[in-house]
Scaffold this motif. Structure first.
Motif, PDB file in Angstrom:
ATOM      1  N   SER A   1     -68.130  31.489 -59.314  1.00  0.00           N
ATOM      2  CA  SER A   1     -68.679  31.105 -60.251  1.00  0.00           C
ATOM      3  C   SER A   1     -68.953  32.397 -61.294  1.00  0.00           C
ATOM      4  O   SER A   1     -68.713  32.195 -62.627  1.00  0.00           O
ATOM      5  CB  SER A   1     -69.867  30.302 -60.438  1.00  0.00           C
ATOM      6  OG  SER A   1     -70.322  30.002 -61.434  1.00  0.00           O
TER       7      SER A   1
ATOM      8  N   GLN B   1     -70.712  30.064 -47.567  1.00  0.00           N
ATOM      9  CA  GLN B   1     -69.977  29.418 -48.544  1.00  0.00           C
ATOM     10  C   GLN B   1     -70.546  29.337 -49.873  1.00  0.00           C
ATOM     11  O   GLN B   1     -70.176  29.203 -50.923  1.00  0.00           O
ATOM     12  CB  GLN B   1     -69.605  27.695 -48.026  1.00  0.00           C
ATOM     13  CG  GLN B   1     -68.743  27.202 -48.844  1.00  0.00           C
ATOM     14  CD  GLN B   1     -67.242  27.904 -48.970  1.00  0.00           C
ATOM     15  OE1 GLN B   1     -66.788  28.215 -47.784  1.00  0.00           O
ATOM     16  NE2 GLN B   1     -66.827  27.856 -50.269  1.00  0.00           N
TER      17      GLN B   1
ATOM     18  N   ASN C   1     -69.212  30.694 -53.168  1.00  0.00           N
ATOM     19  CA  ASN C   1     -68.973  29.910 -54.374  1.00  0.00           C
ATOM     20  C   ASN C   1     -69.892  30.488 -55.748  1.00  0.00           C
ATOM     21  O   ASN C   1     -69.267  30.499 -56.748  1.00  0.00           O
ATOM     22  CB  ASN C   1     -69.753  28.562 -54.192  1.00  0.00           C
ATOM     23  CG  ASN C   1     -68.870  27.574 -53.376  1.00  0.00           C
ATOM     24  OD1 ASN C   1     -67.756  27.981 -53.146  1.00  0.00           O
ATOM     25  ND2 ASN C   1     -69.387  26.781 -52.658  1.00  0.00           N
TER      26      ASN C   1
END
Length: 252
Positions: A61, A53, A57
């Motif tokens: 980003s 995860q 992320n």
């Protein structure tokens, strides 16, 4: 006795075989034994999921940052179309016509000077020839003003097609703008086009007003000059001598 001997033989054989069977079990290392721990397995899976995860992320980003940079580049991109040169040329054409005003330029001092010489009350000391010359000069000023006004009108009308082309191109550029800067530049150029059209309108009003003012001033000066010439005509000793006029001669 025979039965006891048989049992003793079997027991002896079992004692001989027992060390051989136990020896492999004693030689096997303890760490080679696989033991499944459900709690530890679940913890490892959760740790791997959290790591995945975090990586997801980070990727998201980076993608957002890349998109932000792309958007910033679009917002900073210049508009590929510019109407500045065409607008400047239109304004310059109108300015040149105004600068070429015949006889009386758009200059306050020049206007005051000419009006004091040509459009003021007719001088009582001026000769008849001078009065005629002044009247002719005023007439030429009026005709020149009317011609100047018509030239400005023709130029403004000629700019309409140019303005239409520029407006169409600017509206198209504004609608296809990829960023804020391009949209702003297109809007600014549309405002510049409106300013140019207002400049044409101002020049047209000024030229028409100048022509009308010269025409009105000529009429006023002509009226004043007419009064002076009438005064001279009626003044005794000015050259006019009243007398009898005989229109028909009868035959006796």
């Amino acid at each position: 006795m025979k039965l006891c001997r048989t049992r003793a033989a079997r027991l002896a054989a079992a004692l001989l075989i027992a060390p051989v069977a136990v020896a492999p079990m004693l030689a096997t290392p303890a760490h080679a034994i696989i033991v499944f721990d459900p709690s530890n397995y679940v913890q490892n899976v959760l740790t791997a999921a959290r790591s995945l995860q975090q990586i997801t992320n980070q990727i998201t980003s980076l993608q957002n940052e890349a998109q932000m940079l792309i958007n910033q580049a679009r917002n900073l991109a210049n508009l590929p179309y510019s109407s500045l040169q065409q607008l400047q040329q239109s304004v310059q054409r109108t300015q040149q016509l105004l600068a070429q005003a015949q006889n009386i330029a758009y200059d306050v001092q020049k206007i005051d000077q000419v009006f004091s010489q040509k459009y003021s009350t007719a001088s009582m000391s001026a000769s008849d020839a001078q009065l005629v010359a002044d009247a002719k000069s005023r007439w030429q000023n009026t005709v020149g003003g009317l011609q100047d006004a018509m030239r400005v009108q023709a130029t403004v009308v000629g700019n309409i097609d140019t303005n239409r082309t520029q407006m169409s191109a600017l509206v198209g550029s504004s609608q296809s703008a990829t960023g804020a800067l391009q949209a702003t530049q297109a809007g600014n150029q549309l405002l510049a086009l409106q300013a140019q059209q207002l400049a044409d309108l101002t020049a047209l009003v000024a030229a028409n007003g100048r022509a009308q003012a010269l025409s009105d001033a000529e009429r006023a000066a002509a009226a004043a000059q007419g009064q002076e010439q009438r005064r001279r005509f009626l003044t005794p000793g000015s050259g006019y001598q009243p007398g009898n006029a005989q229109m028909f001669h009868g035959n006796n």
